[in-house]
Design a protein around this motif. Sequence first.
Motif, mmCIF file in Angstrom:
data_model
loop_
_atom_site.group_PDB
_atom_site.id
_atom_site.type_symbol
_atom_site.label_atom_id
_atom_site.label_comp_id
_atom_site.label_asym_id
_atom_site.label_seq_id
_atom_site.Cartn_x
_atom_site.Cartn_y
_atom_site.Cartn_z
ATOM 1 N N VAL A 168 0.857 -1.184 0.000
ATOM 2 C CA VAL A 168 0.000 0.000 0.000
ATOM 3 C C VAL A 168 0.893 1.233 0.000
ATOM 4 N N ASP A 169 0.818 2.006 -1.072
ATOM 5 C CA ASP A 169 1.631 3.208 -1.261
ATOM 6 C C ASP A 169 0.845 4.386 -0.699
ATOM 7 N N MET A 185 0.043 -3.511 -6.065
ATOM 8 C CA MET A 185 0.168 -2.172 -5.510
ATOM 9 C C MET A 185 -1.207 -1.524 -5.321
ATOM 10 N N VAL A 186 -1.359 -0.822 -4.209
ATOM 11 C CA VAL A 186 -2.523 0.024 -3.975
ATOM 12 C C VAL A 186 -2.007 1.442 -3.722
ATOM 13 N N VAL A 187 -2.402 2.383 -4.557
ATOM 14 C CA VAL A 187 -1.980 3.776 -4.414
ATOM 15 C C VAL A 187 -3.066 4.527 -3.662
ATOM 16 N N GLU A 188 -2.704 5.108 -2.528
ATOM 17 C CA GLU A 188 -3.658 5.862 -1.722
ATOM 18 C C GLU A 188 -3.285 7.337 -1.688
ATOM 19 N N THR A 241 -1.093 -0.984 -14.538
ATOM 20 C CA THR A 241 -1.469 -2.335 -14.927
ATOM 21 C C THR A 241 -2.589 -2.812 -14.021
ATOM 22 N N ASP A 242 -3.044 -4.060 -14.248
ATOM 23 C CA ASP A 242 -4.099 -4.595 -13.393
ATOM 24 C C ASP A 242 -3.577 -4.921 -11.997
ATOM 25 N N ARG A 243 -2.270 -4.764 -11.776
ATOM 26 C CA ARG A 243 -1.702 -4.980 -10.447
ATOM 27 C C ARG A 243 -1.524 -3.673 -9.683
ATOM 28 N N ILE A 244 -2.064 -2.587 -10.226
ATOM 29 C CA ILE A 244 -2.035 -1.296 -9.538
ATOM 30 C C ILE A 244 -3.464 -0.762 -9.479
ATOM 31 N N ARG A 245 -3.965 -0.561 -8.290
ATOM 32 C CA ARG A 245 -5.275 0.067 -8.157
ATOM 33 C C ARG A 245 -5.177 1.284 -7.253
ATOM 34 N N TYR A 246 -6.175 2.157 -7.363
ATOM 35 C CA TYR A 246 -6.161 3.427 -6.648
ATOM 36 C C TYR A 246 -7.266 3.448 -5.597
ATOM 37 N N GLN A 247 -6.957 4.051 -4.450
ATOM 38 C CA GLN A 247 -7.883 4.093 -3.326
ATOM 39 C C GLN A 247 -7.846 5.493 -2.703
ATOM 40 N N ALA A 248 -9.001 6.161 -2.628
ATOM 41 C CA ALA A 248 -9.070 7.453 -1.941
ATOM 42 C C ALA A 248 -8.908 7.230 -0.443
#
Length: 414
Positions: free
Chosen positions: A245-246, A267-270, A285-292
């Motif tokens: 979690v970034d 990876m999760v980018v917050e 990529t599908d291995r990186i998602r974004y989270q507010a």
Amino acid sequence: MASRIDHLAATISANTNAITTYLDQNNLPHPSFDADGPITLNLSSQVERARSAAINALQELLDLLQGPIACMIPNYNGTSLQVISRHDIASKVPMEGAISFAELAQATDLHVNDLRRILRYAMCYHRLFKEPEEGFVAHSAGSKKLATDKIVRAGLGQSFDEFYGSFARTADALDTFKDGEPNHTGFALAHNTDKTMFDYLRTHPLKADQFSKAMRFYSAGVPGYSESLLVEGYDWESLGAVTVVDVGGADGYVSRALSKAHPKLNMVVEDLPDIVDAADRVGSTDRIRYQAYDFFSTQPIAGADIYLFRWVFHDWPDHYVIQILRAQVPALHQGSRIVVNESLSVPPRSLPLTLRRDICFIDLLMLTTNNSRLRTMAEWQDLFTAADSRFGTVRRISGEGAALAILEVAWEGE
């Protein structure tokens, strides 16, 4: 016995010879400020060490030869860079050939006499632009890069739009405020606001976008701050297929670099909602998602293996760092790790001169903008312990040539 200046001169000579040999053997261009000169030298890690040694020796030799009085004089004047940035002068100079000062003054809505002295100062002090013949302006390598690279433009703009005036008000802030709060700063006085810098930027979307791009400029502009040192300096491969979690990861540029180099990582980018919504996701990529996520609230991604904080904590005073760490605790499981990528406050003479100067500059910048600071290893341990006694010992991992230390802390609770 050789004098100190003789020793420094010999160090410079030996290391520049190593650089020259490497460039010649690999058919690489030599350093130049010409418009077609290289922006980076593409040196090997060994020769990069030679470059660093030469720069440190040059800095010390310059100081010794100038003497103590000259070293006291604040001879850096940012006016030239500020005007070049504000009027986007680099984009108005042709990529090839030259333009007269008179024509350029007309294009920038500046008086020709003012423009001439501003650009001549930039030529002398910053190696921006050239005057191939009297009265005409052409590009140097740096000004051409400024004209063509939005990240470089954002970095320069950030320095003057947000920081330049703030430096001048920091002494006033220290005299006015005594509570160490992040909205009682030179930045707040310079911008006539009672908000923190980050709250102020959120109410100014264009400035917030510039800030995000500028962070990438600072990472890329100095080799010691490159995200590649985090990518290569921590043993990511041994973790296997884990979730990282970034936290406070901006547009995810660090997560993209990690994902590309270590394909098993998820990876999760917050970051805050507006930043996540505006994120440039090119290369995702599908291995990186974004989270507010607001990192003062409870961490929503439970059970991840790594919670990464790169260039986050230096923006906050101690009591806020403790709040951020406590907000992560409900999501942790035994063996979860907090990984911090930050500059450390270090004793004098423990690092090369140029790196010490960079660290001292950042430390003072943090005072100016956020009432925050860089910290020693002992202070980091104190912060984690104050946040929760179930955090383990802070372990330092330092990659060679890195200006940012990698700190790892395991969660030892249930």
